[in-house]
Design a protein around this motif. Structure first.
Motif, short mmCIF file in Angstrom:
data_model
loop_
_atom_site.label_atom_id
_atom_site.label_comp_id
_atom_site.label_asym_id
_atom_site.label_seq_id
_atom_site.Cartn_x
_atom_site.Cartn_y
_atom_site.Cartn_z
N UNK A 15 0.86 -1.18 0.00
CA UNK A 15 0.00 0.00 0.00
C UNK A 15 0.90 1.23 0.00
N UNK A 16 0.52 2.23 -0.76
CA UNK A 16 1.34 3.42 -0.87
C UNK A 16 0.49 4.65 -1.07
N UNK A 17 1.11 5.79 -0.85
CA UNK A 17 0.45 7.09 -1.04
C UNK A 17 1.13 7.83 -2.18
N UNK A 18 0.33 8.58 -2.92
CA UNK A 18 0.81 9.40 -4.02
C UNK A 18 0.27 10.82 -3.88
N UNK A 19 1.08 11.79 -4.25
CA UNK A 19 0.59 13.18 -4.27
C UNK A 19 -0.53 13.32 -5.30
N UNK A 20 -0.37 12.70 -6.47
CA UNK A 20 -1.40 12.70 -7.51
C UNK A 20 -1.78 11.25 -7.79
N UNK A 21 -2.66 10.72 -6.95
CA UNK A 21 -3.04 9.31 -7.06
C UNK A 21 -3.76 9.01 -8.37
N UNK A 22 -4.56 9.95 -8.88
CA UNK A 22 -5.24 9.71 -10.15
C UNK A 22 -4.24 9.50 -11.28
N UNK A 23 -3.21 10.34 -11.34
CA UNK A 23 -2.17 10.20 -12.37
C UNK A 23 -1.39 8.90 -12.14
N UNK A 24 -1.13 8.55 -10.90
CA UNK A 24 -0.40 7.31 -10.60
C UNK A 24 -1.18 6.10 -11.08
N UNK A 25 -2.49 6.09 -10.85
CA UNK A 25 -3.32 4.97 -11.31
C UNK A 25 -3.22 4.82 -12.82
N UNK A 26 -3.32 5.91 -13.55
CA UNK A 26 -3.22 5.87 -15.01
C UNK A 26 -1.86 5.29 -15.43
N UNK A 27 -0.79 5.79 -14.81
CA UNK A 27 0.56 5.35 -15.16
C UNK A 27 0.73 3.87 -14.87
N UNK A 28 0.34 3.43 -13.69
CA UNK A 28 0.50 2.02 -13.29
C UNK A 28 -0.30 1.09 -14.20
N UNK A 38 -11.02 -1.41 -7.66
CA UNK A 38 -11.90 -0.44 -7.00
C UNK A 38 -11.15 0.87 -6.87
N UNK A 39 -11.85 1.96 -7.12
CA UNK A 39 -11.29 3.30 -6.91
C UNK A 39 -12.38 4.13 -6.24
N UNK A 40 -12.09 4.58 -5.02
CA UNK A 40 -13.04 5.36 -4.24
C UNK A 40 -12.55 6.80 -4.19
N UNK A 41 -13.32 7.72 -4.79
CA UNK A 41 -12.87 9.11 -4.82
C UNK A 41 -12.87 9.75 -3.43
N UNK A 42 -11.96 10.69 -3.26
CA UNK A 42 -11.89 11.50 -2.05
C UNK A 42 -12.28 12.93 -2.41
N UNK A 43 -12.17 13.83 -1.47
CA UNK A 43 -12.52 15.23 -1.75
C UNK A 43 -11.50 15.89 -2.68
N UNK A 44 -11.95 16.89 -3.41
CA UNK A 44 -11.07 17.72 -4.24
C UNK A 44 -10.25 16.93 -5.24
N UNK A 45 -10.89 16.03 -5.95
CA UNK A 45 -10.25 15.20 -6.99
C UNK A 45 -9.11 14.34 -6.46
N UNK A 46 -9.22 13.90 -5.21
CA UNK A 46 -8.23 12.98 -4.65
C UNK A 46 -8.78 11.56 -4.72
N UNK A 47 -7.95 10.60 -4.34
CA UNK A 47 -8.37 9.20 -4.27
C UNK A 47 -8.35 8.81 -2.80
N UNK A 48 -9.51 8.45 -2.26
CA UNK A 48 -9.59 8.01 -0.88
C UNK A 48 -8.96 6.65 -0.69
#
Length: 144
Positions: A15-28, A38-48
């Motif tokens: 498990x890891x954290x990313x500053x831009x998790x949405x971009x990380x998901x695309x890259x990975x 599963x991808x659960x959105x967080x506030x302000x375009x973040x990934x919970x």
């Protein structure tokens, strides 16, 4: 992306954290072939919370958070490119993944090579500096 990677579920999930998790998901997904479980959105375009699968493996990730638990994590790029872990990904074709990683801007830190133990592998840093080793060595199969 067809694959011969084993599909039995793993009980270990990095498990890891990313500053831009949405971009990380695309890259990975684009580079290594992960699929969104599963991808659960967080506030302000973040990934919970996100779960990405590859064969029988899974990683979990999310956006960095400024809370008591979240402050215990940092991006490798913020601490001199240092890490305390590396994830190894078993793939049927390391050359193809190597080409995708280079094309997607991954920083190759160990060039594609054949090893004494029968693997073809390389290591790459993703855009936020997390380390990934990729190779054909599968410790679940009988080596010979």
């Amino acid at each position: 992306m067809p694959s011969t990677i084993p599909t039995s579920p793993s009980t270990l999930m990095p498990a890891m954290r990313y500053r831009d998790a949405n971009a990380a998901i695309e890259w990975l997904c684009n580079v290594f072939g992960f699929e969104r479980h599963a991808v659960y959105p967080g506030p302000n375009n973040t990934v919970g919370h996100a779960e990405l699968t590859l064969g029988g493996g899974m990683i979990m990730l999310g956006s960095g958070k400024d809370d008591e638990y979240g402050r215990g994590f940092t991006s490798p790029s913020e601490i001199g490119d240092k890490e305390t872990r590396n994830v190894y990904i078993v793939v049927p074709d390391a050359d193809a993944v190597y080409a995708r990683a280079k094309a997607a801007g991954g920083r190759i830190v160990r060039e594609l090579q054949n090893t004494d133990y029968g693997s073809r592998e390389f290591s790459v840093k993703d855009p936020e500096g997390h380390s990934w080793s990729v190779g054909t060595y599968d410790p679940w199969k009988t080596q010979g």
